[in-house]
Design a protein around this motif. Structure first.
Motif, short mmCIF file in Angstrom:
data_model
loop_
_atom_site.label_atom_id
_atom_site.label_comp_id
_atom_site.label_asym_id
_atom_site.label_seq_id
_atom_site.Cartn_x
_atom_site.Cartn_y
_atom_site.Cartn_z
N VAL A 79 11.29 5.63 -0.69
CA VAL A 79 11.56 4.72 0.34
C VAL A 79 11.40 3.30 0.17
CG1 VAL A 79 11.05 4.26 2.77
CG2 VAL A 79 10.69 6.65 1.96
N VAL A 80 12.40 2.69 0.47
CA VAL A 80 12.38 1.08 -0.03
C VAL A 80 12.47 0.21 1.64
CG1 VAL A 80 13.49 -0.82 -1.29
CG2 VAL A 80 13.81 1.49 -1.97
N THR A 81 11.48 -0.52 1.55
CA THR A 81 11.32 -1.38 2.88
C THR A 81 11.15 -2.72 2.42
OG1 THR A 81 9.73 0.60 3.59
CG2 THR A 81 9.57 -1.68 4.87
N ALA A 82 11.82 -3.67 3.40
CA ALA A 82 11.72 -4.99 3.47
C ALA A 82 10.59 -5.37 4.45
CB ALA A 82 13.14 -5.57 3.70
N GLU A 83 9.66 -6.08 3.84
CA GLU A 83 8.67 -6.13 4.67
C GLU A 83 8.05 -7.59 4.33
OE1 GLU A 83 4.23 -4.31 6.18
OE2 GLU A 83 5.78 -3.11 5.08
N GLY A 84 7.84 -8.59 5.43
CA GLY A 84 7.25 -9.66 5.02
C GLY A 84 8.03 -10.75 4.06
N GLY A 85 7.21 -10.82 2.94
CA GLY A 85 7.66 -11.78 1.89
C GLY A 85 8.47 -11.02 0.60
N GLY A 86 8.60 -9.71 0.80
CA GLY A 86 9.40 -9.00 -0.36
C GLY A 86 9.69 -7.56 -0.01
N PHE A 87 10.03 -7.08 -0.91
CA PHE A 87 10.72 -5.70 -0.99
C PHE A 87 9.69 -4.58 -1.50
CE2 PHE A 87 14.35 -8.33 -1.65
CZ PHE A 87 15.05 -8.17 -0.46
N ASP A 88 9.46 -3.47 -0.69
CA ASP A 88 8.29 -2.59 -1.23
C ASP A 88 8.82 -1.24 -1.32
OD1 ASP A 88 6.04 -4.47 -1.13
OD2 ASP A 88 5.65 -4.23 1.04
N VAL A 89 8.32 -0.34 -2.23
CA VAL A 89 8.90 0.97 -2.51
C VAL A 89 7.51 1.98 -2.51
CG1 VAL A 89 9.71 2.52 -4.39
CG2 VAL A 89 10.47 0.08 -3.92
N ALA A 90 7.96 2.98 -1.97
CA ALA A 90 6.88 4.10 -2.04
C ALA A 90 7.59 5.52 -2.11
CB ALA A 90 6.33 4.21 -0.37
N LEU A 91 6.90 6.50 -2.74
CA LEU A 91 7.08 7.60 -2.90
C LEU A 91 6.29 8.64 -1.78
CD1 LEU A 91 7.28 8.27 -6.83
CD2 LEU A 91 9.01 9.01 -5.19
N LYS A 92 7.10 9.33 -1.10
CA LYS A 92 6.38 10.05 0.01
C LYS A 92 6.87 11.71 -0.32
CE LYS A 92 6.66 6.32 3.26
NZ LYS A 92 7.03 6.10 4.79
N GLY A 93 5.85 12.35 0.13
CA GLY A 93 5.89 14.13 -0.32
C GLY A 93 6.21 14.28 -1.51
N PHE A 94 5.37 13.48 -2.39
CA PHE A 94 5.81 13.46 -3.88
C PHE A 94 4.99 14.52 -4.68
CE2 PHE A 94 4.97 11.84 -8.21
CZ PHE A 94 6.25 12.32 -8.73
N ASN A 95 5.54 15.37 -5.23
CA ASN A 95 4.91 16.48 -6.09
C ASN A 95 5.64 16.41 -7.42
OD1 ASN A 95 2.88 18.14 -4.60
ND2 ASN A 95 4.28 17.88 -3.14
N SER A 96 4.77 16.86 -8.57
CA SER A 96 5.52 17.07 -9.69
C SER A 96 4.69 17.80 -10.68
CB SER A 96 5.57 15.63 -10.52
OG SER A 96 6.08 15.82 -11.99
N ASP A 97 5.40 18.69 -11.40
CA ASP A 97 4.46 19.26 -12.52
C ASP A 97 4.42 19.21 -13.94
OD1 ASP A 97 7.14 20.09 -13.25
OD2 ASP A 97 6.82 22.23 -12.94
N SER A 122 0.69 8.65 -10.63
CA SER A 122 0.18 10.04 -10.58
C SER A 122 1.35 11.02 -10.17
CB SER A 122 -0.85 9.70 -9.39
OG SER A 122 -1.32 11.38 -9.21
N THR A 123 1.08 12.38 -10.53
CA THR A 123 1.83 13.36 -10.50
C THR A 123 1.72 14.08 -9.09
OG1 THR A 123 0.72 14.70 -11.51
CG2 THR A 123 2.37 13.49 -12.79
N ASP A 124 0.68 13.83 -8.49
CA ASP A 124 0.37 14.86 -7.33
C ASP A 124 -0.03 14.02 -5.95
OD1 ASP A 124 -1.88 13.87 -7.97
OD2 ASP A 124 -2.87 15.73 -8.52
N ALA A 125 0.28 12.99 -5.70
CA ALA A 125 -0.03 12.51 -4.56
C ALA A 125 0.96 11.34 -4.20
CB ALA A 125 -1.46 11.66 -4.71
N ASP A 126 1.16 11.01 -3.04
CA ASP A 126 2.16 9.94 -2.45
C ASP A 126 1.68 8.65 -3.15
OD1 ASP A 126 3.17 11.75 -0.76
OD2 ASP A 126 2.71 10.90 0.99
N GLN A 127 2.83 7.85 -3.39
CA GLN A 127 2.60 6.48 -4.31
C GLN A 127 3.10 5.34 -3.20
OE1 GLN A 127 1.39 6.50 -7.37
NE2 GLN A 127 0.95 8.62 -7.08
N PRO A 128 2.31 4.74 -2.31
CA PRO A 128 2.61 3.59 -1.61
C PRO A 128 2.53 2.32 -2.20
CG PRO A 128 0.52 4.11 -1.11
CD PRO A 128 0.79 5.31 -2.23
N GLY A 129 2.92 1.31 -1.81
CA GLY A 129 2.58 -0.22 -2.30
C GLY A 129 3.19 -0.55 -3.92
#
Length: 241
Positions: free
Chosen positions: A49-67, A98-105
């Motif tokens: 998910v890419v978000t425009a917020e305040g002074g920049g562009f932020d990216v997050a990985l949501k519902g992320f799982n990897s083996d 990380s391979t097993d958690a959401d990645q915000p910020g």
């Protein structure tokens, strides 16, 4: 223009100057990509998910799982997901995750990044943090999961249209066209960015906007894009030779 296989964190080429975008992308979600495994070797899922917020562009990985053992890396690529050795080419790297958690910020840069419009990135790519020792395609970084980025952004340069007004000192190269519309310009010795922009009736900053992957001084033989639809190369990567 050959681009070395490496990670890049900017799109502001050397020598580009100007006033910036005409339309500012508003705050909110501006892009998403659903990750799917690139082969049957791994189980990877999640939404970028890419978000425009305040002074920049932020990216997050949501519902992320990897083996994938040992961690993964996330890249944004300007090439389509079917490109061979996609992760080895020009891209924006978010580093190890990380391979097993959401990645915000995760930061894609401030509002000036890529002249205020990062939508030339086409694909989100996941690779292993530790490259495989072999790859059937000869790739250094094997894509483990990919997702096409769907952008919801306004036209940040409405009315931007290059029109060839003819060769002149400082812009004496040849132009490739489709119908009456110029597609690209090939630089020759003595060219300057200002003169090339003037030839096509646009500003030097507009020329930089159209060519976000150009990250060094102009050289004879360089091809400069002149169409918004082909910004960043669209789906066709340059030769690595």
């Amino acid at each position: 223009m050959a681009i070395e296989a490496s990670s890049h964190s900017g799109g502001r080429g050397l020598g580009w100057t100007g006033d910036g975008a005409d339309v500012v992308i508003p705050d909110g979600v501006i892009g998403t990509a659903e990750l799917t495994p690139a082969s049957g070797d791994n189980t990877i899922s999640g939404t970028v998910v890419v978000t425009a917020e305040g002074g920049g562009f932020d990216v997050a990985l949501k519902g992320f799982n990897s083996d994938v053992p040992g961690g993964v890396q996330l890249f944004f690529s300007p090439w389509s997901k079917t490109t061979t050795c996609l992760a080895d080419m020009y891209n924006f790297s978010f580093g190890n995750l990380s391979t097993d958690a959401d990645q915000p910020g995760l930061s894609l840069g401030d509002r000036d990044f890529s002249r205020g419009d990062p939508s030339y990135y086409l694909t989100a790519v996941i690779t292993a943090s530790t490259p495989a020792t072999t790859d059937p395609d000869g790739c250094v970084l094997t894509p483990r999961a990919v997702g096409t980025i769907t952008w919801e952004v306004p036209d940040t340069r409405p009315g931007l249209l290059a029109v060839d007004t003819g060769a002149r000192f400082g812009a004496g190269g040849a132009t490739a066209t489709a119908g009456a519309s110029p597609i690209s310009y090939r630089a020759v010795a003595g060219d300057t960015l200002n003169d090339i922009a003037d030839r096509f009736g646009i500003t030097p900053d507009d020329l930089g906007f159209l060519n976000p992957l150009t990250s060094r001084q102009l050289q004879p033989g360089d091809d400069l894009n002149l169409q918004v639809a082909l910004r960043g190369g669209a789906s066709v990567p340059p030769s690595s030779a």
